[in-house]
Design an enzyme around this catalytic site. Structure first.
Site, PDB file in Angstrom:
ATOM      1  N   GLU A 185       0.837  -1.228   0.000  1.00  0.00           N
ATOM      2  CA  GLU A 185       0.000   0.000   0.000  1.00  0.00           C
ATOM      3  C   GLU A 185       0.862   1.265   0.000  1.00  0.00           C
ATOM      4  OE1 GLU A 185      -3.018  -0.324   3.077  1.00  0.00           O
ATOM      5  OE2 GLU A 185      -3.670  -2.269   2.342  1.00  0.00           O
ATOM      6  N   GLU A 292      -5.528  -7.880  -1.010  1.00  0.00           N
ATOM      7  CA  GLU A 292      -6.413  -7.679   0.164  1.00  0.00           C
ATOM      8  C   GLU A 292      -7.706  -7.092  -0.351  1.00  0.00           C
ATOM      9  OE1 GLU A 292      -5.242  -5.098   3.469  1.00  0.00           O
ATOM     10  OE2 GLU A 292      -3.201  -5.875   3.342  1.00  0.00           O
TER      11      GLU A 292
END
Ligand code: BMA
Length: 364
Positions: A185, A292
């Protein structure tokens, strides 16, 4: 004698070259090459379901319980997520309170049962002593690279992770191959390695340093995942901080639905990101994943068949990993369990042919 050695070498080279898919690590073990090829082959069959910490705990249980997804479907997910945060501090338990010994055992069980293990790492901040979310300094990445004040400390952290990866062995003492997803991320700025917290050069250097450090410490059982957040509009955004094809095996991204009203935003972003990473995977002979995802508490009873599945089904994506079902935070869950409002719809999804759980991939 010489001829025999020569012929063996030729044979080894031929075997090596017969793999359609080769991991970035040129010294990857045979089992690691097999795993990478298997994932690639399975992608032609369908999309695997994964769940973070599926074996460690669930919505209402911890250890020795029946995984939440299995309580609903009678089957395990195909991909099992694990988390290493706090291992680098030499703790016995992860930041989510799972003993690393149990994680090691779980990884062995998954490998023996032909499932796939993937590991995330919310590494603590080596400069400030805070956690992964401590973004109080923009000097952290620079400080841990060679020449930086925290390089020695960071090496100690990497040693602990390398030791753990090297300790993953099957019953015959052979290294268990795993997927590993550090520095994730990074297109957002909520972790100390995030976009506003370090330069492109330093982020890329962090990746290369990590992988080269592992390799010089004998780690050759890893398939590496590069995993952005969902805030990317085009391929150049995605690749801005990419360390290179010699370091990365799997293209991924993390994406969440934030509210019922946020459904279209989720689907639009999903489409954009999948388009980018599946194209890249095809062009560069690699693999794509949704590393995710989820909708916390799943307050939409048809979410599985009317949002997630339509959002992903047309893409050549290897697996979709649902985030964890915390056992100590009643609303922090991303997979259903008996009685949860989307449970029946998840069972519907399970029945679809192209979604793969453990039973299905055990046949391959
Ligand atoms: C986050 C949350 C946290 C957890 C962390 C690492 O997304 O689930 O509760 O500690 O991941 O697993």
């Amino acid at each position: 004698m010489k001829t025999r050695i020569f012929l063996t070498l030729i044979l080894l080279l031929l075997i090596q070259n017969s793999y359609a898919q080769k991991p970035a690590d040129k010294s990857a073990t045979g089992e690691t090459m097999d795993l990478y090829n298997r994932i690639s082959e399975l992608t032609k069959k369908g999309i695997m379901i994964g769940h973070q910490d599926a074996l460690a705990y669930g919505h209402a249980w911890k250890l020795q319980g029946n995984p939440d997804i299995r309580q609903l479907t009678g089957d395990y997910p195909a991909v099992f997520g694990w988390e290493l945060g706090d291992l680098e501090l030499n703790h016995q338990y992860s930041l989510d309170s799972v003993a690393f010994d149990k994680i090691r055992e779980g990884i062995k069980w998954v490998y023996k049962n032909k499932g796939i293990n993937t590991i995330s790492w919310h590494c603590n901040n080596p400069l400030t002593g805070g956690n992964a979310w401590d973004v109080s300094s923009a000097e952290v990445v620079k400080s841990i690279l060679p020449g930086g004040s925290r390089n020695a400390e960071f090496n100690k952290m990497l040693d602990r992770v390398a030791d753990f990866l090297n300790s993953l062995k099957d019953e015959n003492g052979i290294g268990i191959p795993v997927l590993f997803r550090p520095w994730h991320e990074h297109t957002g700025s909520w972790f100390w390695w995030g976009k506003k917290l370090c330069t492109v050069t330093d982020y890329v250097a962090l990746w290369k340093y990590t992988i080269e450090y592992f390799q010089t410490h004998g780690v050759h059982n890893v398939i590496y995942i590069y995993s952005s957040s969902s805030n990317i509009a085009k391929e150049t955004d995605y690749l801005e901080r990419y360390p290179g094809d010699d370091y990365i095996d799997i293209f991924g991204f993390d994406i969440y639905q934030q509210s019922l009203e946020g459904r279209n935003k989720y689907l639009n972003e999903m489409d954009k990101c999948l388009d980018i990473i599946t194209n890249l995977a095809q062009k560069r002979n690699k693999v794509a994943t949704i590393s995710e995802t989820g909708f916390e508490s799943i307050p939409d009873k048809k979410w599985w068949t009317e949002t997630l599945w339509p959002g992903i089904e047309k893409y050549a994506v290897s697996y979709v990993l649902l985030w964890r079902n915390a056992c100590n935070a009643p609303k922090h869950y991303f997979a259903p369990f008996p009685g949860q409002e989307s449970a029946d719809d998840f069972i519907e999804l399970y029945k679809r042919g192209r979604i793969l759980f453990l039973n299905e991939i055990q046949k391959e």
